[in-house]
Design an enzyme around this catalytic site. Structure first.
Site, PDB file in Angstrom:
ATOM      1  N   GLY A  46      -1.594  14.135 -10.386  1.00  0.00           N
ATOM      2  CA  GLY A  46      -0.709  13.621 -11.425  1.00  0.00           C
ATOM      3  C   GLY A  46      -1.083  12.197 -11.764  1.00  0.00           C
ATOM      4  N   GLN A  51      -0.015   3.752 -14.778  1.00  0.00           N
ATOM      5  CA  GLN A  51      -1.187   3.669 -13.898  1.00  0.00           C
ATOM      6  C   GLN A  51      -2.477   3.414 -14.675  1.00  0.00           C
ATOM      7  OE1 GLN A  51      -0.140   7.509 -11.717  1.00  0.00           O
ATOM      8  NE2 GLN A  51      -1.106   6.285 -10.109  1.00  0.00           N
ATOM      9  N   CYS A  89      -1.153   8.418  -3.473  1.00  0.00           N
ATOM     10  CA  CYS A  89      -1.028   7.917  -4.845  1.00  0.00           C
ATOM     11  C   CYS A  89      -2.372   7.349  -5.286  1.00  0.00           C
ATOM     12  CB  CYS A  89       0.040   6.820  -4.890  1.00  0.00           C
ATOM     13  SG  CYS A  89       0.231   6.085  -6.526  1.00  0.00           S
ATOM     14  N   LEU A  90      -2.795   7.672  -6.501  1.00  0.00           N
ATOM     15  CA  LEU A  90      -4.068   7.154  -7.011  1.00  0.00           C
ATOM     16  C   LEU A  90      -4.080   5.627  -7.082  1.00  0.00           C
ATOM     17  CD1 LEU A  90      -4.798   9.639  -9.950  1.00  0.00           C
ATOM     18  CD2 LEU A  90      -5.938   9.549  -7.731  1.00  0.00           C
ATOM     19  N   HIS A 131       7.583  11.696  -7.993  1.00  0.00           N
ATOM     20  CA  HIS A 131       6.639  10.587  -7.789  1.00  0.00           C
ATOM     21  C   HIS A 131       6.253   9.955  -9.130  1.00  0.00           C
ATOM     22  CE1 HIS A 131       3.079   8.739  -5.628  1.00  0.00           C
ATOM     23  NE2 HIS A 131       2.670   8.684  -6.887  1.00  0.00           N
ATOM     24  N   GLU A 132       5.982  10.793 -10.135  1.00  0.00           N
ATOM     25  CA  GLU A 132       5.547  10.253 -11.435  1.00  0.00           C
ATOM     26  C   GLU A 132       6.698   9.541 -12.138  1.00  0.00           C
ATOM     27  OE1 GLU A 132       2.456  10.174 -11.572  1.00  0.00           O
ATOM     28  OE2 GLU A 132       2.029  11.817 -10.185  1.00  0.00           O
ATOM     29  N   HIS A 135       6.937   6.145 -10.902  1.00  0.00           N
ATOM     30  CA  HIS A 135       5.978   5.242 -11.564  1.00  0.00           C
ATOM     31  C   HIS A 135       6.553   4.712 -12.878  1.00  0.00           C
ATOM     32  CE1 HIS A 135       2.339   5.229  -9.170  1.00  0.00           C
ATOM     33  NE2 HIS A 135       2.269   6.545  -9.130  1.00  0.00           N
TER      34      HIS A 135
HETATM   35 NI    NI Z   1       1.129   7.720  -7.865  1.00  0.00          NI
END
Ligand code: NI
Length: 173
Positions: A46, A51, A89-90, A131-132, A135
């Site tokens: 995701g 991000q 997480c990226l 999670h998204e 963000h």
């Molecule tokens: Ni993340």
């Protein structure tokens, strides 16, 4: 293939609340295409717009081989249960944390045609949605840790830095 650099922990853009999308137009569709390519290149499940430095309420995701999807102005309208998942997480590459969150959620948002979409999700997909949306609210998974664990994680990042693309791990949301 056009991609964006992914913003990492410490970038102030990740701490801000993203703004509601008022108009779904060609520019937004181009943004979403580039986010799909970025997510694919990073092997993430995701990706939320902040991000990649864009303060709009939308995220992309792909958890099976059914092709990538996008949700604009997402909201969780119902949640229940509890589920533990080793979440990554990226934007915090190389680190994963066992985090408890609701197991089931109902997500409401818009697709790229502006049509309302409602998705009932459980486990991994429900986790990804939560999670998204975090963000979009300027919340990172580190903010979901117990104080002692958070402190330890921040110390590890300070001492060793973030491990970057080669250590993203399979659970990056
Ligand atoms: Ni993340």
């Amino acid at each position: 293939m056009a991609t964006f650099p992914i913003r990492l922990f410490g970038d102030p853009v990740l701490k801000q609340r993203a703004r509601k999308v008022e108009e779904i137009d060609g520019g937004l569709a181009t943004l979403v295409d580039t986010m799909y390519d970025t997510m694919d290149e990073a092997a993430g499940l995701g990706l939320a717009a902040p991000q990649v430095g864009v303060q709009k309420r939308l995220f992309t995701y792909e958890i099976e081989d059914s092709g990538p999807s996008v949700i604009v102005n997402p909201e969780i309208v119902e949640s229940s249960g509890e589920w533990v998942y080793n979440e990554g997480c990226l934007s915090v590459p190389g680190l994963q944390f066992e985090i408890v969150r609701p197991r089931f959620v109902t997500l409401r948002g818009l697709d790229l045609d502006g049509n309302e979409t409602v998705i009932e999700a459980d486990e991994l997909l429900a986790r990804l949605f939560q999670h998204e949306i975090d963000h979009l609210d300027g919340v990172l998974l580190l903010d979901r840790l117990e104080p002692a664990e958070r402190k330890q994680a921040l110390r590890a990042i300070r001492e060793h830095g973030l491990n970057g693309a080669s250590h993203r791990g399979p659970n990056a949301l």
